[in-house]
Scaffold this motif. Sequence first.
Motif, PDB file in Angstrom:
ATOM      1  N   LYS A  77      46.107  61.609  35.334  1.00  0.00           N
ATOM      2  CA  LYS A  77      45.222  60.458  35.188  1.00  0.00           C
ATOM      3  C   LYS A  77      45.870  59.150  35.620  1.00  0.00           C
ATOM      4  CE  LYS A  77      42.225  62.397  31.631  1.00  0.00           C
ATOM      5  NZ  LYS A  77      41.493  62.142  30.368  1.00  0.00           N
ATOM      6  N   ARG A  78      46.943  59.239  36.398  1.00  0.00           N
ATOM      7  CA  ARG A  78      47.619  58.018  36.857  1.00  0.00           C
ATOM      8  C   ARG A  78      46.670  57.043  37.561  1.00  0.00           C
ATOM      9  NH1 ARG A  78      52.558  55.586  38.669  1.00  0.00           N
ATOM     10  NH2 ARG A  78      53.807  56.950  37.362  1.00  0.00           N
ATOM     11  N   PRO A  79      45.738  57.516  38.418  1.00  0.00           N
ATOM     12  CA  PRO A  79      44.827  56.568  39.080  1.00  0.00           C
ATOM     13  C   PRO A  79      43.958  55.771  38.106  1.00  0.00           C
ATOM     14  CG  PRO A  79      44.811  58.674  40.218  1.00  0.00           C
ATOM     15  CD  PRO A  79      45.557  58.893  38.938  1.00  0.00           C
ATOM     16  N   GLU A  80      43.751  56.288  36.905  1.00  0.00           N
ATOM     17  CA  GLU A  80      42.996  55.563  35.894  1.00  0.00           C
ATOM     18  C   GLU A  80      43.915  54.743  34.988  1.00  0.00           C
ATOM     19  OE1 GLU A  80      40.626  58.429  33.734  1.00  0.00           O
ATOM     20  OE2 GLU A  80      40.478  59.671  35.539  1.00  0.00           O
ATOM     21  N   ILE A  81      45.083  55.286  34.694  1.00  0.00           N
ATOM     22  CA  ILE A  81      45.985  54.656  33.732  1.00  0.00           C
ATOM     23  C   ILE A  81      46.618  53.398  34.301  1.00  0.00           C
ATOM     24  CG2 ILE A  81      48.186  54.973  32.511  1.00  0.00           C
ATOM     25  CD1 ILE A  81      47.330  57.942  32.147  1.00  0.00           C
ATOM     26  N   PRO A 137      40.429  32.937  34.422  1.00  0.00           N
ATOM     27  CA  PRO A 137      41.000  33.741  35.515  1.00  0.00           C
ATOM     28  C   PRO A 137      42.489  33.460  35.701  1.00  0.00           C
ATOM     29  CG  PRO A 137      39.639  31.964  36.376  1.00  0.00           C
ATOM     30  CD  PRO A 137      39.410  31.984  34.902  1.00  0.00           C
ATOM     31  N   GLN A 138      43.239  34.509  36.004  1.00  0.00           N
ATOM     32  CA  GLN A 138      44.663  34.403  36.271  1.00  0.00           C
ATOM     33  C   GLN A 138      44.896  34.434  37.782  1.00  0.00           C
ATOM     34  OE1 GLN A 138      46.994  33.692  34.284  1.00  0.00           O
ATOM     35  NE2 GLN A 138      46.144  34.105  32.245  1.00  0.00           N
ATOM     36  N   PRO A 139      46.006  33.877  38.251  1.00  0.00           N
ATOM     37  CA  PRO A 139      46.292  33.892  39.692  1.00  0.00           C
ATOM     38  C   PRO A 139      46.328  35.328  40.234  1.00  0.00           C
ATOM     39  CG  PRO A 139      47.800  32.428  38.531  1.00  0.00           C
ATOM     40  CD  PRO A 139      47.055  33.178  37.478  1.00  0.00           C
ATOM     41  N   GLU A 140      45.635  35.557  41.312  1.00  0.00           N
ATOM     42  CA  GLU A 140      45.575  36.895  41.897  1.00  0.00           C
ATOM     43  C   GLU A 140      46.968  37.394  42.275  1.00  0.00           C
ATOM     44  OE1 GLU A 140      43.195  39.063  42.113  1.00  0.00           O
ATOM     45  OE2 GLU A 140      41.739  37.729  41.157  1.00  0.00           O
ATOM     46  N   GLU A 141      47.827  36.478  42.733  1.00  0.00           N
ATOM     47  CA  GLU A 141      49.182  36.883  43.120  1.00  0.00           C
ATOM     48  C   GLU A 141      49.959  37.409  41.918  1.00  0.00           C
ATOM     49  OE1 GLU A 141      47.817  33.975  43.610  1.00  0.00           O
ATOM     50  OE2 GLU A 141      47.623  33.703  45.784  1.00  0.00           O
ATOM     51  N   ALA A 142      49.788  36.782  40.778  1.00  0.00           N
ATOM     52  CA  ALA A 142      50.484  37.224  39.566  1.00  0.00           C
ATOM     53  C   ALA A 142      49.961  38.584  39.108  1.00  0.00           C
ATOM     54  CB  ALA A 142      50.321  36.192  38.458  1.00  0.00           C
ATOM     55  N   LEU A 143      48.640  38.756  39.139  1.00  0.00           N
ATOM     56  CA  LEU A 143      48.052  40.035  38.745  1.00  0.00           C
ATOM     57  C   LEU A 143      48.518  41.152  39.681  1.00  0.00           C
ATOM     58  CD1 LEU A 143      44.380  38.927  37.947  1.00  0.00           C
ATOM     59  CD2 LEU A 143      46.278  39.271  36.347  1.00  0.00           C
ATOM     60  N   ALA A 144      48.576  40.866  40.978  1.00  0.00           N
ATOM     61  CA  ALA A 144      49.021  41.873  41.944  1.00  0.00           C
ATOM     62  C   ALA A 144      50.484  42.221  41.722  1.00  0.00           C
ATOM     63  CB  ALA A 144      48.807  41.357  43.365  1.00  0.00           C
ATOM     64  N   ALA A 145      51.303  41.228  41.390  1.00  0.00           N
ATOM     65  CA  ALA A 145      52.728  41.477  41.155  1.00  0.00           C
ATOM     66  C   ALA A 145      52.928  42.390  39.955  1.00  0.00           C
ATOM     67  CB  ALA A 145      53.460  40.155  40.950  1.00  0.00           C
ATOM     68  N   LEU A 146      52.179  42.147  38.877  1.00  0.00           N
ATOM     69  CA  LEU A 146      52.313  42.984  37.695  1.00  0.00           C
ATOM     70  C   LEU A 146      51.766  44.384  37.941  1.00  0.00           C
ATOM     71  CD1 LEU A 146      51.414  40.346  34.979  1.00  0.00           C
ATOM     72  CD2 LEU A 146      53.637  41.443  35.317  1.00  0.00           C
ATOM     73  N   ARG A 147      50.720  44.475  38.730  1.00  0.00           N
ATOM     74  CA  ARG A 147      50.201  45.808  39.051  1.00  0.00           C
ATOM     75  C   ARG A 147      51.237  46.604  39.839  1.00  0.00           C
ATOM     76  NH1 ARG A 147      44.422  48.271  40.172  1.00  0.00           N
ATOM     77  NH2 ARG A 147      45.058  50.227  41.113  1.00  0.00           N
ATOM     78  N   ARG A 148      51.953  45.948  40.737  1.00  0.00           N
ATOM     79  CA  ARG A 148      52.997  46.656  41.493  1.00  0.00           C
ATOM     80  C   ARG A 148      54.090  47.170  40.561  1.00  0.00           C
ATOM     81  NH1 ARG A 148      51.893  42.497  45.291  1.00  0.00           N
ATOM     82  NH2 ARG A 148      53.619  41.211  44.497  1.00  0.00           N
ATOM     83  N   VAL A 149      54.396  46.396  39.537  1.00  0.00           N
ATOM     84  CA  VAL A 149      55.389  46.847  38.552  1.00  0.00           C
ATOM     85  C   VAL A 149      54.916  48.131  37.884  1.00  0.00           C
ATOM     86  CG1 VAL A 149      56.526  46.283  36.371  1.00  0.00           C
ATOM     87  CG2 VAL A 149      56.285  44.529  38.127  1.00  0.00           C
ATOM     88  N   VAL A 150      53.654  48.156  37.487  1.00  0.00           N
ATOM     89  CA  VAL A 150      53.105  49.343  36.824  1.00  0.00           C
ATOM     90  C   VAL A 150      53.052  50.520  37.799  1.00  0.00           C
ATOM     91  CG1 VAL A 150      51.123  50.286  35.570  1.00  0.00           C
ATOM     92  CG2 VAL A 150      51.764  47.879  35.264  1.00  0.00           C
ATOM     93  N   GLU A 151      52.649  50.264  39.025  1.00  0.00           N
ATOM     94  CA  GLU A 151      52.514  51.332  40.020  1.00  0.00           C
ATOM     95  C   GLU A 151      53.833  52.029  40.301  1.00  0.00           C
ATOM     96  OE1 GLU A 151      48.756  49.730  42.740  1.00  0.00           O
ATOM     97  OE2 GLU A 151      50.812  49.111  43.228  1.00  0.00           O
ATOM     98  N   ARG A 152      54.922  51.276  40.296  1.00  0.00           N
ATOM     99  CA  ARG A 152      56.207  51.900  40.628  1.00  0.00           C
ATOM    100  C   ARG A 152      56.941  52.462  39.408  1.00  0.00           C
ATOM    101  NH1 ARG A 152      57.748  46.245  42.000  1.00  0.00           N
ATOM    102  NH2 ARG A 152      59.047  45.412  40.309  1.00  0.00           N
ATOM    103  N   THR A 153      56.302  52.403  38.252  1.00  0.00           N
ATOM    104  CA  THR A 153      56.882  52.971  37.036  1.00  0.00           C
ATOM    105  C   THR A 153      56.707  54.485  37.036  1.00  0.00           C
ATOM    106  OG1 THR A 153      56.396  50.940  35.806  1.00  0.00           O
ATOM    107  CG2 THR A 153      56.820  52.919  34.517  1.00  0.00           C
ATOM    108  N   ASP A 154      57.775  55.218  36.765  1.00  0.00           N
ATOM    109  CA  ASP A 154      57.676  56.687  36.770  1.00  0.00           C
ATOM    110  C   ASP A 154      56.859  57.175  35.577  1.00  0.00           C
ATOM    111  OD1 ASP A 154      59.452  57.555  34.440  1.00  0.00           O
ATOM    112  OD2 ASP A 154      60.875  56.341  35.564  1.00  0.00           O
TER     113      ASP A 154
END
Length: 231
Positions: A77-81, A137-154
């Motif tokens: 379920k990674r694509p949802e989590i 609303p939060q800055p899109e750049e900040a949201l994208a940066a945090l999403r990248r952190v989550v995406e690269r988490t094992d």
Amino acid sequence: MKRFYKAAGVGETEGGFRVELDGRPVRSPAKAPLVFPSLPLAQGVADEWAAQGDRIDAHAMPLMQLSSTAVDLIPAKRPEIVPAISAYAETDLLCYRAEHPQPLVERQAQLWQPLLDWAALTYDAPLRVCAGLMPRPQPEEALAALRRVVERTDDWHLSALQTATGVCGSIIVALALLEGRLSAEEAFEVSQLDETYQIEQWGEDAEATKRRANVRAEIVACRRFADLLRG
């Protein structure tokens, strides 16, 4: 379930380590092999099994639960989590401040702002702060940066991050906890700041006491899980 084994131990296996009950490997609830990436985590889970009494209490084995989630749930379920965890940044607890009373306003600024500053420096994710509870609303750049952190988490760390984010109501607090920026007690303190203030003013009932104890236990388990993963 009645205890069906005498001894719990740890053994080596291909790709890592395994927990053994009377020499037989433990599997996840979905019957998948549990291959632990670190010996300390495997030993921690073995200790949970060894500490069981005549009947097995799954709720008394938080490391086993987080490990099973990492194996059974996260890969499927990674694509949802990932987006679900990332979405907490849009309305992160630390960004919504009280307008009064002044002691609460000051306490929030003292305990919450350093964590937002840390996230801005560590992840290049500056989040905006506002007064009140209306979503901003939060800055899109900040949201994208945090999403990248989550995406690269094992998968293993993502199991703890998912639980910690949900229980703390903040992806920033969860990341700070798992990265070692906050201790478990500090993470509990900052995530429960508003409720603690209300308790100081009006007292605490039995239901709140029980709920807060469960929150603290989950935070402690997530931090220990991350520490044991690091070995």
